[in-house]
Design a protein around this motif. Structure first.
Motif, PDB file in Angstrom:
ATOM      1  N   LEU A 125       8.396  -1.877   2.048  1.00 11.30           N
ATOM      2  CA  LEU A 125       9.542  -2.769   2.642  1.00 11.30           C
ATOM      3  C   LEU A 125       8.440  -4.090   2.465  1.00 11.30           C
ATOM      4  O   LEU A 125       8.489  -5.523   2.626  1.00 11.30           O
ATOM      5  CB  LEU A 125       9.656  -1.863   3.885  1.00 11.30           C
ATOM      6  CG  LEU A 125      10.974  -3.608   3.744  1.00 11.30           C
ATOM      7  CD1 LEU A 125      11.875  -3.625   3.343  1.00 11.30           C
ATOM      8  CD2 LEU A 125      10.745  -2.533   5.893  1.00 11.30           C
ATOM      9  N   PHE A 126       6.539  -4.674   3.227  1.00 13.48           N
ATOM     10  CA  PHE A 126       6.176  -4.786   3.614  1.00 13.48           C
ATOM     11  C   PHE A 126       6.164  -5.846   1.832  1.00 13.48           C
ATOM     12  O   PHE A 126       5.952  -7.207   2.354  1.00 13.48           O
ATOM     13  CB  PHE A 126       4.980  -5.044   3.589  1.00 13.48           C
ATOM     14  CG  PHE A 126       3.282  -5.696   3.371  1.00 13.48           C
ATOM     15  CD1 PHE A 126       3.512  -6.602   4.531  1.00 13.48           C
ATOM     16  CD2 PHE A 126       2.638  -5.903   2.625  1.00 13.48           C
ATOM     17  CE1 PHE A 126       2.689  -8.121   4.605  1.00 13.48           C
ATOM     18  CE2 PHE A 126       1.526  -6.447   2.554  1.00 13.48           C
ATOM     19  CZ  PHE A 126       1.263  -7.928   3.230  1.00 13.48           C
ATOM     20  N   ILE A 127       5.900  -4.964   0.819  1.00 12.58           N
ATOM     21  CA  ILE A 127       5.503  -6.384  -0.444  1.00 12.58           C
ATOM     22  C   ILE A 127       7.068  -7.023  -1.054  1.00 12.58           C
ATOM     23  O   ILE A 127       6.608  -7.655  -1.393  1.00 12.58           O
ATOM     24  CB  ILE A 127       4.982  -4.869  -1.518  1.00 12.58           C
ATOM     25  CG1 ILE A 127       3.945  -4.944  -1.384  1.00 12.58           C
ATOM     26  CG2 ILE A 127       4.900  -5.965  -2.949  1.00 12.58           C
ATOM     27  CD1 ILE A 127       3.109  -3.460  -1.925  1.00 12.58           C
ATOM     28  N   LYS A 128       7.719  -5.940  -1.345  1.00 14.72           N
ATOM     29  CA  LYS A 128       9.119  -6.378  -1.340  1.00 14.72           C
ATOM     30  C   LYS A 128       9.302  -7.553  -0.818  1.00 14.72           C
ATOM     31  O   LYS A 128       9.681  -8.913  -1.144  1.00 14.72           O
ATOM     32  CB  LYS A 128      10.446  -5.730  -0.443  1.00 14.72           C
ATOM     33  CG  LYS A 128      10.248  -4.847  -1.955  1.00 14.72           C
ATOM     34  CD  LYS A 128      11.452  -3.532  -1.655  1.00 14.72           C
ATOM     35  CE  LYS A 128      11.502  -2.486  -2.370  1.00 14.72           C
ATOM     36  NZ  LYS A 128      12.755  -1.369  -1.836  1.00 14.72           N
ATOM     37  N   VAL A 129       9.249  -8.068   1.078  1.00 11.47           N
ATOM     38  CA  VAL A 129       9.517  -9.061   1.805  1.00 11.47           C
ATOM     39  C   VAL A 129       8.869 -10.288   1.847  1.00 11.47           C
ATOM     40  O   VAL A 129       8.801 -11.572   1.697  1.00 11.47           O
ATOM     41  CB  VAL A 129       9.366  -8.805   3.213  1.00 11.47           C
ATOM     42  CG1 VAL A 129       9.543  -9.577   3.872  1.00 11.47           C
ATOM     43  CG2 VAL A 129      10.333  -7.875   3.465  1.00 11.47           C
ATOM     44  N   ALA A 130       7.234  -9.329   1.359  1.00 16.48           N
ATOM     45  CA  ALA A 130       5.816 -10.876   0.925  1.00 16.48           C
ATOM     46  C   ALA A 130       6.634 -11.120  -0.461  1.00 16.48           C
ATOM     47  O   ALA A 130       6.630 -12.752  -0.495  1.00 16.48           O
ATOM     48  CB  ALA A 130       4.821 -10.243   0.471  1.00 16.48           C
ATOM     49  N   ILE A 131       6.780 -10.447  -1.311  1.00 26.79           N
ATOM     50  CA  ILE A 131       7.464 -11.072  -2.938  1.00 26.79           C
ATOM     51  C   ILE A 131       8.644 -11.679  -2.602  1.00 26.79           C
ATOM     52  O   ILE A 131       8.663 -12.978  -2.825  1.00 26.79           O
ATOM     53  CB  ILE A 131       7.602 -10.516  -4.012  1.00 26.79           C
ATOM     54  CG1 ILE A 131       6.648  -9.085  -4.256  1.00 26.79           C
ATOM     55  CG2 ILE A 131       8.395 -10.576  -5.067  1.00 26.79           C
ATOM     56  CD1 ILE A 131       6.362  -8.239  -4.866  1.00 26.79           C
ATOM     57  N   GLY A 132       9.441 -11.830  -1.667  1.00 31.87           N
ATOM     58  CA  GLY A 132      10.609 -12.307  -1.492  1.00 31.87           C
ATOM     59  C   GLY A 132      10.657 -13.802  -0.398  1.00 31.87           C
ATOM     60  O   GLY A 132      10.867 -15.366  -0.740  1.00 31.87           O
TER      61      GLY A 132
END
Length: 207
Positions: A125-132
């Motif tokens: 989830l952290f990677i998804k939010v960071a990429i977004g």
């Protein structure tokens, strides 16, 4: 053998709420779409190209509206004409409750994501939010907020109509893209994310 039924088509009009907004977005009320398009294009040109200031624009429009209504009311009393047809301007309690409920859902969703990242240590989830957030930041560095809103208006007046007309072909292409993305994500998950050691959360002692 029983033949598989084709996927049911999505009713885009109902998905958009089935009201006046859906009629405008799908160009069922073409004059509404034309008004929105011309208004958005005019405002974008005034603020983006002509260099007009938003505060001064709003103040000038309100000033002009007040002057027109004032002289209309004065002339109506002198000439025994009807007063300006101004409706009762008030916000209903139901509208405020709906807006508060929608805002509460958005805030709770954002807080839940923040909790999963900070407390749950959810790396995916952290990677998804960071990429977004990085994508949003990159887009913001290319175009300003007003232009982004204008592009959003243009897309809202074009994408639903195109999807409603070519829904079967678009759904087929989207399914192919979705499968490809899922395959790539599984590869990244198996080769990279699952190999990163994560500390286990300590269980709280029950008193």
């Amino acid at each position: 053998m029983v033949e598989s039924k084709p996927p049911r088509r999505l009713n885009v009009h109902q998905a958009l709420g089935g009201g006046s907004v859906a009629d405008v977005v799908l160009w069922k009320k073409w004059y509404g779409g034309v008004v929105v398009l011309i208004s958005a294009s005019t405002l974008w040109f005034l603020f983006e190209r002509a260099g007009y200031n938003l505060l001064s624009f709003v103040a000038n429009v309100l000033f002009l509206l007040v002057v027109i209504l004032f002289f209309w009311a004065k002339s109506a009393s002198l000439l025994n004409r009807p007063l300006p047809p101004i409706p009762d301007l008030e916000i209903s309690e139901e509208s405020i409750v709906k807006a508060a409920d929608a805002m509460q859902m958005l805030i709770n969703s954002a807080l839940s994501i923040a909790h999963d990242i900070a407390i749950g240590r959810n790396l995916k989830l952290f990677i998804k939010v960071a990429i977004g957030l990085w994508v949003i930041s990159y887009i913001g560095s290319l175009i300003n907020f007003l232009t982004l809103v204008y592009i959003g208006v243009l897309l809202s007046l074009s994408v639903p109509v195109v999807y409603d007309k070519f829904q079967d072909h678009i759904d087929e292409k989207l399914c192919v893209i979705h499968r490809i993305l899922q395959t790539q994500y599984r590869k990244i998950d198996e080769n990279l994310l699952k190999k990163i050691p994560l500390p286990l959360n300590k269980e709280k002692k029950i008193q």
